[in-house]
Design a protein around this motif. Structure first.
Motif, short mmCIF file in Angstrom:
data_model
loop_
_atom_site.label_atom_id
_atom_site.label_comp_id
_atom_site.label_asym_id
_atom_site.label_seq_id
_atom_site.Cartn_x
_atom_site.Cartn_y
_atom_site.Cartn_z
N TRP A 85 0.86 -1.18 0.00
CA TRP A 85 0.00 0.00 0.00
C TRP A 85 0.90 1.23 0.00
O TRP A 85 1.97 1.22 0.61
N VAL A 86 0.45 2.30 -0.65
CA VAL A 86 1.22 3.54 -0.73
C VAL A 86 0.29 4.72 -0.47
O VAL A 86 -0.81 4.78 -1.02
N VAL A 87 0.73 5.63 0.37
CA VAL A 87 0.03 6.89 0.62
C VAL A 87 0.99 7.99 0.22
O VAL A 87 2.06 8.14 0.82
N VAL A 88 0.62 8.74 -0.83
CA VAL A 88 1.54 9.74 -1.38
C VAL A 88 0.81 11.06 -1.62
O VAL A 88 -0.30 11.08 -2.14
N GLY A 89 1.43 12.14 -1.20
CA GLY A 89 0.83 13.46 -1.32
C GLY A 89 1.04 14.08 -2.69
O GLY A 89 2.04 13.82 -3.36
#
Length: 196
Positions: A85-89
């Protein structure tokens, strides 16, 4: 549900060139996956750049949005390939001449966009010249753990942290471009007060 989850917090260089930002993000994703991370969390504006530090570049939003979309697609594809999973702004473009959202793209381990959190509480400078506020919370579940999201100045609003608790969040992924150490102090305080 697993008892633990490994999260990589990746601080990459954030500039105004999406291609350079994207390359750094994907290198960090590979390293995090190699080290057993299940979720990789990046800073505010990590993919597209952030208007706070580069106001002249983003003023009027006369930028080429194609590289942002391309880098997001490449990042999503790698998330699926690595199974993380990736959370990127990044800046999320809106239609009709509206200024973009300051967002966190939440990418699942199959490489699909699971959700997007758009910063809801924004500064006066952001509101009047750079961003459109979001209008909803975002909670995702990864391996039985519930994750919520907040961005930058939202650290200063206790009601947003209480809202996360009411939503049954286990962990708030807080993203900021700021290097001000008070943000860490405030985040730790909210986390302790709410049992995150």
């Amino acid at each position: 549900m697993a008892d633990t989850i490994r999260i990589a917090v990746a601080q990459t260089e954030v500039g105004t060139e999406p291609a350079a930002n994207g390359a750094a993000i994907r290198a960090a994703m590979r390293r995090a996956a190699d080290e057993g991370a299940r979720l990789v969390h990046f800073a505010e504006g990590a993919l597209s750049g952030y208007a706070g530090a580069a106001k002249p570049h983003f003023a009027g939003w006369r930028i080429d949005w194609a590289p942002v979309a391309d880098e997001l697609r490449r990042t999503m594809a790698l998330a699926g390939e690595l199974g993380v999973w990736v959370v990127v702004g990044g800046n999320h473009r809106l239609s009709g001449g509206h200024r973009p959202h300051n967002s966190l793209w939440v990418i699942d381990d199959r490489g699909a966009l699971a959700d997007r959190y758009d910063k809801r509480f924004i500064s006066y400078a952001e509101l009047t010249g750079y961003y459109t506020p979001g209008d909803h919370t975002c909670v995702v579940e990864v391996d039985g753990f519930r994750f919520g999201f907040l961005i930058c100045i939202e650290v200063a609003f206790p009601e947003l942290w209480s809202e996360q608790r009411a939503l049954g969040v286990d962990c708030v992924l807080f993203s900021t471009f700021s290097e001000d150490p008070v943000f860490e102090t405030m985040v730790r305080g909210h986390a302790a007060a709410h049992g995150f």
